[in-house]
Enzyme design. Structure first.
Site, PDB file in Angstrom:
ATOM      1  N   ARG A 107       0.812  -1.212   0.000  1.00 58.76           N
ATOM      2  CA  ARG A 107       0.000   0.000   0.000  1.00 58.76           C
ATOM      3  C   ARG A 107       0.845   1.261   0.000  1.00 58.76           C
ATOM      4  O   ARG A 107       0.569   2.225  -0.734  1.00 58.76           O
ATOM      5  CB  ARG A 107      -0.928  -0.002   1.208  1.00 58.76           C
ATOM      6  N   LYS A 142       3.251  24.860  -3.464  1.00 56.78           N
ATOM      7  CA  LYS A 142       1.961  24.264  -3.075  1.00 56.78           C
ATOM      8  C   LYS A 142       2.048  22.740  -3.178  1.00 56.78           C
ATOM      9  O   LYS A 142       1.439  22.112  -4.052  1.00 56.78           O
ATOM     10  CB  LYS A 142       0.837  24.828  -3.944  1.00 56.78           C
ATOM     11  N   LYS A 174       6.191  39.117  -2.679  1.00 56.13           N
ATOM     12  CA  LYS A 174       4.849  38.970  -3.220  1.00 56.13           C
ATOM     13  C   LYS A 174       3.970  40.130  -2.769  1.00 56.13           C
ATOM     14  O   LYS A 174       4.430  41.085  -2.144  1.00 56.13           O
ATOM     15  CB  LYS A 174       4.290  37.616  -2.806  1.00 56.13           C
ATOM     16  N   GLU A 208       6.789  39.929  -7.435  1.00 59.35           N
ATOM     17  CA  GLU A 208       5.474  39.703  -8.050  1.00 59.35           C
ATOM     18  C   GLU A 208       4.751  41.036  -8.217  1.00 59.35           C
ATOM     19  O   GLU A 208       4.732  41.864  -7.304  1.00 59.35           O
ATOM     20  CB  GLU A 208       4.652  38.776  -7.143  1.00 59.35           C
ATOM     21  N   ASP A 229       1.272  38.365 -12.131  1.00 61.96           N
ATOM     22  CA  ASP A 229       0.298  37.507 -11.458  1.00 61.96           C
ATOM     23  C   ASP A 229      -1.134  37.842 -11.875  1.00 61.96           C
ATOM     24  O   ASP A 229      -1.587  38.976 -11.727  1.00 61.96           O
ATOM     25  CB  ASP A 229       0.448  37.665  -9.940  1.00 61.96           C
TER      26      ASP A 229
END
Length: 293
Positions: A107, A142, A174, A208, A229
């Site tokens: 598994r 992510k 960012k 960004e 972005d």
């Protein structure tokens, strides 16, 4: 033992062992009770790893490690290498060894392999969609906690490239960072120049932006990469024209298999997509087993 004839992208053995060992302990902290009561100690299993749908392989070393770390007597013979395409019905590997160990590791081996192969397969589809444009496809942070090294290896197997591996690897300002600058009344260009002065010459600086008018002040600060972005396609093309080779242009946001080709045709250098890792489904692979006493 694992044998293969084709080269594969590098995934450090230490990373593999750390992830697989933790998964094995999680799945069988005190052994496999079912295997111990139903399978004779001397039973031997032979299993074929079979593709139930087409895809791109990733994680064959991880798959093999699950069996090896459960019992070194288990042998895994790979018939395909990471990065190879395969069709439904193809046998990708053969596993032979003590039945208890093979059943216990099955598994964990499949969970990780199916996850990685799903990411590689999705990445390959996205990379194929932008073929001929010159745009590179990259992942983001992510990723599944604890599985970043494996998932990013899978992106490379699918033909993609990796963004910064962690917060420690590059400077990437960012929208939240820029919002703090604005609240403090700081000039964007001056703030970027100050940040640059504190960095070593080998550290990449990326910023960004989400509006066309931010591009020139950011360029004046001396960045290496500008991320555009969630720009509409006409604005992406205009941004590329303004930047004119003065920095690497990265596009991010609203990237899907349906939109990525149009994004690439605007002339951006890099397209980043978190979906490569957070939205890839596990590919259907099976381990067909026979056990003999």
């Amino acid at each position: 033992m694992l044998t293969t004839t084709a080269p594969a992208p590098t995934l450090p053995a230490a990373r593999i062992e750390a992830v697989v060992s933790a998964a094995l302990v999680e799945d069988a902290p005190w052994g496999d009770l079912t295997g111990e009561v139903f399978l004779p100690a001397e039973a031997v299993a032979t299993a074929e790893l079979t593709a139930r749908e087409p895809g791109v392989l990733s994680g064959i070393e991880v798959f093999a490690a699950a069996f090896r770390l459960t019992d070194p007597a288990v042998q895994v013979r790979a018939h395909r290498a990471d990065g190879d395409r395969f069709t439904a019905g193809q046998v990708l590997a053969t596993v032979t060894g003590p039945a208890r160990a093979v059943v216990q590791a099955e598994r964990v081996a499949l969970n990780l392999l199916q996850r990685m192969t799903g990411i590689a397969t999705l990445t390959r589809r996205v990379v194929d969609a932008v073929e001929g444009t010159g745009a590179a496809i990259t992942d983001t942070r992510k990723t599944t906690p604890g599985l970043r090294a494996l998932e990013r290896h899978a992106v490379r197997c699918g033909g993609g490239v990796n963004h910064r591996f962690s917060l420690s690897d590059a400077v990437m300002a960012k929208d939240n960072h820029l919002a703090v600058l604005r609240q403090q009344g700081l000039d964007l260009t001056a703030a970027i120049r100050q940040a640059r002065s504190r960095l070593g010459h080998t550290t990449t600086l990326e910023v960004e932006v989400d509006r066309i008018e931010q591009i020139e002040p950011v360029l004046a600060g001396g960045v290496d990469v500008i991320m555009l972005d969630n720009f509409a396609l006409p604005d992406l093309a205009r941004g590329v024209e303004i930047i004119a080779g003065r920095a690497i242009v990265e596009a991010s946001g609203t990237v899907t298999l349906e939109t990525v080709a149009d994004i690439a045709r605007t002339g951006v250098d890099v397209i980043s997509s978190g979906a490569l890792t957070h939205s890839a489904r596990h590919l259907d692979l099976g381990l067909d087993m026979t056990v003999t006493a």
